[in-house]
Design an enzyme around this catalytic site. Structure first.
Site: not given
Ligand code: FE2
Length: 435
Positions: A57, A59, A152, A210, A213, A309
């Site tokens: 995971h 970005h 997002q 996701h 979270e 992440d």
């Molecule tokens: Fe993430």
């Protein structure tokens, strides 16, 4: 003919004095005392060899952008998303590629040879999608890069996210992403999961969401994701990432939910480095840890990986692509300090994410890709403890990165000179016994 022969290594399962012979990019043999002519011989000196680290995971579109255009002052997830939103219109294709490649170089030096990255599709230019598709091609000889289409700003909440996500998949993005807790309502979040899983099922793609979270115990999209996974026959093909609301849920409900997750065959990817800093920001004391229930998920048979992440971006100002750091934080936050649980944490950044990402040819058996990392440690737990030096990183039977063995030379007053290797600790001396 052997292309590369690694001699005298310790395997993650504890076998010592093992050799690995590589031919044509694959592992030809794993045994002790392999003989035969080899183009290159690497002496492992008893150190640990592992299949490469995997980050389940990440970005990559945001990595190494810390401070652009400003810092995240509150440290919260939501301000991080706001900072990223300010940066998005300023991004250029070249700058995204340059940062991503710089991170991939760092990853290789850390023995991190497979990464699943999310890419934000809430930008009508799909600039980051184009950039990361190019990066995927560039790094293919040395990193397996999987890309997740990640809305997002919300699959429904952002007016063009749905169309952009479908365009990104048409362009060759590998995995379907989502963010149900970012939608306007719980109902929209559940509806987004239904549609996203249907898109994945129709296209034969994997899913990585996701999911919850949040510190909100009532954020319960994990349940909906488990439901859609079993409804659509996606067992083993869906990852629930983060799952932090589970930390705050009522224990009775969590016990039911964990059963549903296990039944659905979902994988779980908590990101301990990030969520220990992002979550609990609204708490006074005690402050919640913000990591999902890893020991309980494990006990129920769920495949759990630790992801990194973020590295130096609006959500996390630290990091160096070291999955041993993620494993270390994960076992600390999860209070998993038994020898068995610490050993498991090594699997959470190697073999477990290999299953979640459906990687082929991963492992140290005959016939697997000749990809591995020689670590300056004697076993997996020591590797986590020391964030062990990556002595050699091997891809398809070729050494693609190396770091000199770290040795401390001690010259201490009143003590004999000493040289210490793997654990940098004073050499063992015999215990003085009282007469
Ligand atoms: Fe993430």
């Amino acid at each position: 003919m052997i292309d590369l022969l690694l001699k005298g290594a310790t395997l993650p399962d504890g076998r010592q004095g093992m050799d690995i012979a590589c031919s044509g990019g694959r592992i030809a043999e794993v045994a002790s005392g392999i003989t035969g002519e080899a183009a290159q011989v690497v002496e492992a000196k008893g150190y640990l060899v592992s299949p490469p680290f995997i980050d389940a995971h990440f970005h990559m579109d945001a990595t190494l952008s810390l401070g652009m255009p400003r810092l995240n002052n509150s440290g919260t997830l939501l301000e991080g998303i706001a900072v990223w939103g300010e940066l998005k219109p300023l991004l250029t294709h070249e700058a995204v590629i340059e940062r991503a490649l710089r991170y991939c170089d760092l990853a290789v030096s850390q023995g991190l040879l497979a990464i699943r990255t999310h890419v934000d599709v809430c930008d009508d230019r799909l600039l980051c999608v184009e950039a990361l598709l190019e990066v995927r091609k560039t790094v293919a000889p040395y990193i397996d890069l999987q890309i997740v289409a990640f809305p997002q700003d919300g699959f429904y909440r952002s007016p063009t996210a749905r169309a952009n996500l479908l365009r990104a998949l048409d362009m060759g993005v590998d995995v379907v992403g989502g963010i149900p807790h970012g939608e306007r309502t719980m109902a929209d979040g559940a509806a987004s999961l239904k549609e996203l899983c249907e898109i994945a099922a129709a296209r034969g793609l994997l899913v990585d969401i996701h999911c919850d979270e949040s510190d909100d115990p009532w954020s319960r999209h994990v349940e909906a994701l488990a439901y859609e996974t079993q409804r659509l026959g996606l067992q083993g093909r869906v990852v629930g990432s983060h799952l932090t609301s589970m930390h705050s849920m009522d224990n009775y409900y969590a016990s039911k939910l964990i059963g549903l997750i296990a039944e659905s065959g979902m994988h779980a990817t908590p990101n301990p480095l990030i969520n220990i800093t992002l979550q609990g920001r609204h708490d006074t004391y005690p402050k919640r840890r913000g990591m999902t229930r890893v020991p309980e998920l494990r006990s129920a048979g769920v495949n759990v990986s630790f992801g990194h992440d973020c590295v130096m971006d609006p959500w996390y100002p630290l990091g160096q692509g070291d999955m041993l750091e993620a494993a270390s934080m994960g076992l600390h936050v999860g209070l998993m300090t038994s020898p068995e649980a610490m050993r498991w944490a090594f699997d959470a950044v190697t073999v477990n994410p290999a299953r979640a990402l459906h990687l082929e040819g991963y492992g140290l058996e005959k016939g697997c890709n000749a990809d591995f990392v020689l670590l300056q440690a004697k076993n997996p737990v020591e590797a986590i403890r020391l964030k062990a030096n990556r002595l050699k990183v091997v891809r398809r039977g070729e050494v693609i990165a190396e770091t000199p063995e770290r040795v401390a030379a001690l010259r201490l007053p009143g003590r004999p000179e000493a040289v210490n290797g793997a654990d940098y600790a004073p050499a063992a001396t015999s215990q003085k016994t009282r007469p």
